[in-house]
Design an enzyme around this catalytic site. Structure first.
Site, mmCIF file in Angstrom:
data_model
loop_
_atom_site.group_PDB
_atom_site.id
_atom_site.type_symbol
_atom_site.label_atom_id
_atom_site.label_comp_id
_atom_site.label_asym_id
_atom_site.label_seq_id
_atom_site.Cartn_x
_atom_site.Cartn_y
_atom_site.Cartn_z
ATOM 1 N N CYS A 162 -10.720 -0.136 3.876
ATOM 2 C CA CYS A 162 -9.994 -0.410 5.114
ATOM 3 C C CYS A 162 -9.365 0.875 5.644
ATOM 4 C CB CYS A 162 -8.927 -1.469 4.881
ATOM 5 S SG CYS A 162 -9.660 -3.107 4.734
ATOM 6 N N ARG A 192 0.827 -1.240 0.000
ATOM 7 C CA ARG A 192 0.000 0.000 0.000
ATOM 8 C C ARG A 192 0.847 1.271 0.000
ATOM 9 N NH1 ARG A 192 -2.036 -3.377 -1.029
ATOM 10 N NH2 ARG A 192 -3.707 -4.559 -0.095
ATOM 11 N N GLU A 201 -4.399 3.564 6.617
ATOM 12 C CA GLU A 201 -4.351 3.401 5.160
ATOM 13 C C GLU A 201 -5.059 4.579 4.509
ATOM 14 O OE1 GLU A 201 -5.324 -0.542 3.441
ATOM 15 O OE2 GLU A 201 -6.473 0.573 1.958
HETATM 16 N N1 EPU Z 1 -11.517 -10.618 10.405
HETATM 17 C C1 EPU Z 1 -12.091 -10.643 11.653
HETATM 18 N N2 EPU Z 1 -12.929 -9.625 12.006
HETATM 19 C C2 EPU Z 1 -13.202 -8.591 11.171
HETATM 20 C C3 EPU Z 1 -12.606 -8.562 9.905
HETATM 21 C C4 EPU Z 1 -11.756 -9.597 9.529
HETATM 22 O O1 EPU Z 1 -11.871 -11.552 12.440
HETATM 23 O O2 EPU Z 1 -13.962 -7.719 11.563
HETATM 24 C C5 EPU Z 1 -10.634 -11.737 10.012
HETATM 25 C C6 EPU Z 1 -11.220 -12.500 8.831
HETATM 26 O O3 EPU Z 1 -12.107 -13.468 9.252
HETATM 27 C C7 EPU Z 1 -9.976 -13.052 8.174
HETATM 28 C C8 EPU Z 1 -8.901 -12.005 8.449
HETATM 29 O O4 EPU Z 1 -9.398 -11.205 9.530
HETATM 30 O O5 EPU Z 1 -9.589 -14.246 8.811
HETATM 31 C C9 EPU Z 1 -8.612 -11.128 7.234
HETATM 32 O O6 EPU Z 1 -9.801 -10.485 6.781
HETATM 33 P P1 EPU Z 1 -10.095 -10.179 5.249
HETATM 34 O O7 EPU Z 1 -10.018 -11.438 4.463
HETATM 35 O O8 EPU Z 1 -11.327 -9.380 5.186
HETATM 36 O O9 EPU Z 1 -8.852 -9.323 4.773
HETATM 37 P P2 EPU Z 1 -8.260 -7.970 5.337
HETATM 38 O O10 EPU Z 1 -6.810 -8.220 5.510
HETATM 39 O O11 EPU Z 1 -9.033 -7.440 6.487
HETATM 40 C C10 EPU Z 1 -7.602 -7.097 2.981
HETATM 41 C C11 EPU Z 1 -7.468 -5.691 2.461
HETATM 42 C C12 EPU Z 1 -8.822 -5.210 1.934
HETATM 43 C C13 EPU Z 1 -9.320 -6.170 0.876
HETATM 44 C C14 EPU Z 1 -9.426 -7.574 1.502
HETATM 45 C C15 EPU Z 1 -9.869 -8.624 0.482
HETATM 46 C C16 EPU Z 1 -5.837 -4.459 3.803
HETATM 47 C C17 EPU Z 1 -5.651 -3.533 4.937
HETATM 48 N N3 EPU Z 1 -7.097 -4.812 3.559
HETATM 49 O O12 EPU Z 1 -8.478 -7.004 4.102
HETATM 50 O O13 EPU Z 1 -8.603 -3.965 1.345
HETATM 51 O O14 EPU Z 1 -10.580 -5.768 0.389
HETATM 52 O O15 EPU Z 1 -8.123 -7.960 1.991
HETATM 53 O O16 EPU Z 1 -9.040 -8.611 -0.622
HETATM 54 O O17 EPU Z 1 -4.859 -4.813 3.137
HETATM 55 C C18 EPU Z 1 -8.753 -1.616 1.385
HETATM 56 O O18 EPU Z 1 -7.571 -1.623 1.013
HETATM 57 O O19 EPU Z 1 -9.406 -0.571 1.527
HETATM 58 C C19 EPU Z 1 -9.376 -2.890 1.720
HETATM 59 C C20 EPU Z 1 -10.552 -2.983 2.261
#
Ligand code: EPU
Length: 322
Positions: free
Chosen positions: A237, A189, A316
């Site tokens: 995010c 990012r 972010e």
């Molecule tokens: N999780 C929780 N509680 C929550 C949210 C997530 O326990 O409230 C757990 C999920 O169950 C999962 C893990 O955390 O085991 C990761 O969650 P997720 O798959 O949603 O991925 P993320 O790392 O939270 C990233 C990107 C998102 C993108 C998603 C899917 C970052 C900071 N975020 O989210 O990007 O949409 O993967 O590709 O890198 C953005 O950049 O604005 C954004 C939303």
């Protein structure tokens, strides 16, 4: 998304008058005291002294030359999807590359040369239709192509840097040059691009089956609809996923969303801003929210996660002014 009825504080009279004079002299289309809330996904925040929409590269270069000489702050607006504008607004000229001359798309074999103003969601679908693979991982990310390159937009499935071959940029003095992907310095990012404007990007893709690519895009969109508050006003995010220190009590590799969730903050609200009950790394805004509400919610999440897990969350979301 519903329009919000929040009073917009006007930009300072001096800044607006100075911006208006310059933009009139240069013949650049503009709006004075432009309410930026309408241009961001959060739908909060104050006004810019002016919003300028240059109609050529030459106009853009002339504008940057003058703003740098006169020390007028300038800000480049993409699609406002990852941006929080403070309630007091922006004391300078916000430039948006919304003119068609900045929204070009040219195919050269397996490469696409794309203008910074092009819509990323449209590009993802165009590439799939053309049978070019590599951008499906960007499905469901709202952005302009310029914004996506500058922030190295991506998600759990990959990021744009994997496809970038060359980035065309404009310096603060209005000079145009190319950066290789290495020079652009992509990391999570983040880039090391110091020039204020990304003008264009060349993406190197690989041949793929259009039907299979469209299916993959659909799958990723469905995952996001299931796990993210897509229908609400937010900037995606709020925090980057952190590196968890060895001595932290947090689960290994826990994402920012998981940590905020484990800290019990889902549904935590200040004014019209809330930690989403669907995905804890999203701060959503409701009718009547202010930028201060969003910042207060983010600060609270930062503080609690630091206290509970010893993890420092990094934003972010980009905040204007910084
Ligand atoms: N999780 C929780 N509680 C929550 C949210 C997530 O326990 O409230 C757990 C999920 O169950 C999962 C893990 O955390 O085991 C990761 O969650 P997720 O798959 O949603 O991925 P993320 O790392 O939270 C990233 C990107 C998102 C993108 C998603 C899917 C970052 C900071 N975020 O989210 O990007 O949409 O993967 O590709 O890198 C953005 O950049 O604005 C954004 C939303």
């Amino acid at each position: 998304m519903p329009a919000m009825d929040v009073a917009t504080p006007p930009a300072s009279k001096d800044a607006a008058a100075q911006a208006a004079t310059l933009l009139r002299e240069l013949g650049i289309p503009h709006q004075i005291n432009f309410p930026l809330a309408s241009a961001t996904w959060y739908k909060v925040g104050g006004a810019a002294a002016a919003l300028a929409t240059p109609t050529s590269i030459e106009q853009l270069a002339a504008l940057l030359q003058h703003t740098s000489r006169q020390a007028i702050p300038t800000f480049i607006l993409g699609s406002g999807a990852n941006l929080l504008v403070r309630d007091e607004g922006v004391p300078g000229i916000v430039i948006q590359l919304s003119d068609p001359c900045f929204k070009t798309l040219t195919q050269k074999g397996d490469s696409l040369v794309v203008g910074a103003g092009y819509d990323l969601a449209k590009l993802v679908l165009d590439a799939a239709k053309l049978g070019l693979a590599g951008l499906e991982c960007l499905a469901g990310i709202p952005a302009s192509v310029g914004g996506a390159v500058r922030m190295n937009a991506g998600g759990a499935f990959g990021d744009i840097s994997q496809s970038v071959h060359r980035v065309r940029v404009m310096s603060i003095k209005g000079f145009v040059h190319n950066l290789t992907a290495v020079e652009a310095g992509f990391s999570y990012r983040r880039t090391r691009i110091v020039e204020p404007v990304v003008l264009e990007v060349e993406l190197r893709l690989t041949p793929g089956d259009p039907e299979a690519l469209r299916e993959r895009v659909k799958e990723i969109m469905a995952y996001k609809k299931r796990t993210q508050p897509m229908a609400e006003n937010s900037a995606g995010c709020a925090f980057k996923n952190p590196v968890i220190p060895q001595d932290s009590s947090a689960p290994a590799n826990a994402s920012a969303g998981r940590l905020i969730d484990l800290a019990g903050l889902k549904g935590f609200r200040i004014g019209g801003a809330e930690v989403s009950p669907v995905h804890a790394n999203f701060v959503t805004t409701q009718q009547g929210a202010t930028a201060s509400d969003v910042l207060a919610v983010m600060q609270h999440a930062e503080q609690i996660v630091l206290e509970k897990f010893g993890v420092r969350l990094e934003r972010e979301v980009v905040v204007w002014p910084a």
